[in-house]
Design a protein around this motif. Sequence first.
Motif, mmCIF file in Angstrom:
data_model
loop_
_atom_site.group_PDB
_atom_site.id
_atom_site.type_symbol
_atom_site.label_atom_id
_atom_site.label_comp_id
_atom_site.label_asym_id
_atom_site.label_seq_id
_atom_site.Cartn_x
_atom_site.Cartn_y
_atom_site.Cartn_z
ATOM 1 N N SER A 172 31.225 -34.792 -6.932
ATOM 2 C CA SER A 172 30.957 -33.386 -6.635
ATOM 3 C C SER A 172 30.055 -32.720 -7.683
ATOM 4 C CB SER A 172 32.266 -32.621 -6.483
ATOM 5 O OG SER A 172 33.063 -32.810 -7.621
ATOM 6 N N GLN A 173 30.118 -33.165 -8.968
ATOM 7 C CA GLN A 173 29.288 -32.523 -10.003
ATOM 8 C C GLN A 173 27.792 -32.732 -9.771
ATOM 9 O OE1 GLN A 173 31.940 -34.790 -10.405
ATOM 10 N NE2 GLN A 173 31.723 -35.284 -12.571
ATOM 11 N N VAL A 174 27.427 -33.881 -9.182
ATOM 12 C CA VAL A 174 25.991 -34.145 -9.030
ATOM 13 C C VAL A 174 25.440 -33.760 -7.651
ATOM 14 C CG1 VAL A 174 26.011 -36.006 -10.738
ATOM 15 C CG2 VAL A 174 26.252 -36.572 -8.326
ATOM 16 N N ARG A 175 26.334 -33.398 -6.722
ATOM 17 C CA ARG A 175 25.890 -33.059 -5.363
ATOM 18 C C ARG A 175 24.880 -31.927 -5.348
ATOM 19 N NH1 ARG A 175 31.532 -33.126 -2.283
ATOM 20 N NH2 ARG A 175 31.803 -35.355 -2.468
ATOM 21 N N GLU A 176 25.253 -30.850 -6.037
ATOM 22 C CA GLU A 176 24.420 -29.649 -6.039
ATOM 23 C C GLU A 176 23.039 -29.956 -6.622
ATOM 24 O OE1 GLU A 176 25.564 -27.133 -4.557
ATOM 25 O OE2 GLU A 176 24.227 -25.499 -5.163
ATOM 26 N N GLU A 177 23.047 -30.722 -7.713
ATOM 27 C CA GLU A 177 21.797 -31.056 -8.386
ATOM 28 C C GLU A 177 20.885 -31.894 -7.468
ATOM 29 O OE1 GLU A 177 22.461 -33.291 -11.926
ATOM 30 O OE2 GLU A 177 20.359 -33.131 -12.544
ATOM 31 N N VAL A 178 21.475 -32.864 -6.784
ATOM 32 C CA VAL A 178 20.696 -33.725 -5.890
ATOM 33 C C VAL A 178 20.154 -32.915 -4.702
ATOM 34 C CG1 VAL A 178 20.872 -35.684 -4.278
ATOM 35 C CG2 VAL A 178 21.766 -35.891 -6.604
ATOM 36 N N SER A 179 21.004 -32.034 -4.154
ATOM 37 C CA SER A 179 20.532 -31.172 -3.057
ATOM 38 C C SER A 179 19.385 -30.284 -3.527
ATOM 39 C CB SER A 179 21.646 -30.269 -2.538
ATOM 40 O OG SER A 179 22.703 -31.026 -2.058
ATOM 41 N N ASN A 180 19.543 -29.684 -4.705
ATOM 42 C CA ASN A 180 18.475 -28.826 -5.244
ATOM 43 C C ASN A 180 17.166 -29.586 -5.336
ATOM 44 O OD1 ASN A 180 20.188 -26.680 -5.585
ATOM 45 N ND2 ASN A 180 20.571 -27.075 -7.770
ATOM 46 N N MET A 181 17.285 -30.827 -5.784
ATOM 47 C CA MET A 181 16.105 -31.673 -5.964
ATOM 48 C C MET A 181 15.374 -31.885 -4.637
ATOM 49 S SD MET A 181 16.654 -34.907 -8.300
ATOM 50 C CE MET A 181 16.919 -34.119 -9.858
ATOM 51 N N VAL A 182 16.131 -32.227 -3.609
ATOM 52 C CA VAL A 182 15.529 -32.463 -2.294
ATOM 53 C C VAL A 182 14.817 -31.198 -1.805
ATOM 54 C CG1 VAL A 182 15.991 -32.959 0.143
ATOM 55 C CG2 VAL A 182 17.205 -34.224 -1.638
ATOM 56 N N PHE A 183 15.521 -30.074 -1.866
ATOM 57 C CA PHE A 183 14.934 -28.853 -1.317
ATOM 58 C C PHE A 183 13.743 -28.366 -2.126
ATOM 59 C CE2 PHE A 183 18.658 -29.004 1.280
ATOM 60 C CZ PHE A 183 18.287 -28.367 2.452
ATOM 61 N N SER A 184 13.780 -28.561 -3.462
ATOM 62 C CA SER A 184 12.631 -28.069 -4.229
ATOM 63 C C SER A 184 11.425 -29.004 -4.088
ATOM 64 C CB SER A 184 13.002 -27.799 -5.688
ATOM 65 O OG SER A 184 13.077 -28.992 -6.410
ATOM 66 N N LEU A 185 11.653 -30.316 -4.045
ATOM 67 C CA LEU A 185 10.526 -31.236 -3.822
ATOM 68 C C LEU A 185 9.891 -30.987 -2.450
ATOM 69 C CD1 LEU A 185 11.786 -34.708 -5.142
ATOM 70 C CD2 LEU A 185 10.053 -33.230 -6.174
ATOM 71 N N ALA A 186 10.749 -30.764 -1.457
ATOM 72 C CA ALA A 186 10.244 -30.531 -0.100
ATOM 73 C C ALA A 186 9.457 -29.220 -0.039
ATOM 74 C CB ALA A 186 11.395 -30.519 0.898
ATOM 75 N N ALA A 187 9.975 -28.189 -0.713
ATOM 76 C CA ALA A 187 9.272 -26.900 -0.704
ATOM 77 C C ALA A 187 7.894 -27.053 -1.360
ATOM 78 C CB ALA A 187 10.106 -25.846 -1.431
#
Length: 323
Positions: A172-187
């Motif tokens: 759970s600690q790394v979920r948010e970070e990984v999601s952020n990464m996907v959305f910011s790279l995609a943006a």
Amino acid sequence: MSLLSVRNLVIDYAKTRALDGADLEVAQGETVGLVGESGSGKSTLGSAVGRLLSRAAQRTDGEVVVAGEPVFDLPPDRLRHLRKRHLGFVFQDPIASLDPTMRVGAQLRLVLGRGGDVGFHLARVRLDDPRVTRAYPHQLSGGMAQRVAIAMAMATSPELLVADEPTAALDSQVREEVSNMVFSLAADAGTSILWLSHDLPAVARRCDRVAVMYGGRVVESGPAREVLGRPAHPYTAALAGASPAAAAHGARLEPVPGRPPVLTGPAPGCAFAPRCPFAVERCEHERPEPVKVRDQHVLCHRAEELAERGVHGEPVVHPEVTA
Ligand SMILES: Nc1ncnc2c1ncn2[C@@H]1O[C@H](COP(=O)(O)OP(=O)(O)OP(=O)(O)O)[C@@H](O)[C@H]1O
Ligand SMILES: [Mg+2]
């Protein structure tokens, strides 16, 4: 024009009907959450986008169009080109999606081709340690492996990224970070995202639009906040009501009562009818066609009527009445 257009898609696995006439549109640069209970057909739909279905799957009807190309009717070379140029995929199990026999750097180099900067692409997912380049997938943690998978999927700046619960298997600690990464790279790359998820609050927070699946069909779609905040389909209302976020806002946390269907052929009517508190006779034997309610597309015979009185049964207070 839509970047992705799925129309009346029907997919069967031998006797199981996984998709029963699914419709979905994703526009350029848009982020779309695909939600629904287990078995509703999310992964089948996500995989069908790149024709990455298992051998057991058969397309019985409908079509998938990506950037104007009919995915299921393309010859192998055109399909390969389409996947390479337009599509990226990230799946739930990152280790399984990487080649266990190849070092991380070598795998990334294969995607990038000659002259590709492996270090740059790993740094973008915050894997700056040169040891990562030389590591084999099994030597990485789940979170690191998923970041490698994301770097590989995003290396070619695809127009559409299909992410099938990419954080579900992570701590759970790394979920948010990984999601952020996907959305910011995609943006940054202008990449559209189709985000398959069980996490309604995260979808509401991150996605422009949401599509809700039930029994192999998209039963409601529209702006994420509208669909999840003011559902027009009784199933969406039940699902949103069962979500912890709704509970946080004072609603009762209750699972959707009953079990989802396992179809063996076309549903004769609305697949949700047996669990629906609003079902009438018509719902059992007449398949609903999409109707528009506010900004939502809804597959429900009673959607317009329920929009008047509220899908939860409470009376809707019209603005002109309160004004
Ligand atoms: N390879 C397969 N062979 C046979 N049946 C399958 C296969 N993959 C999926 N199914 C069936 O197709 C239906 C849709 O499954 P799918 O995996 O697309 O749902 P999902 O919404 O992704 O579920 P989950 O939330 O559990 O990931 C289910 O009834 C499932 O059992
Ligand atoms: Mg799935």
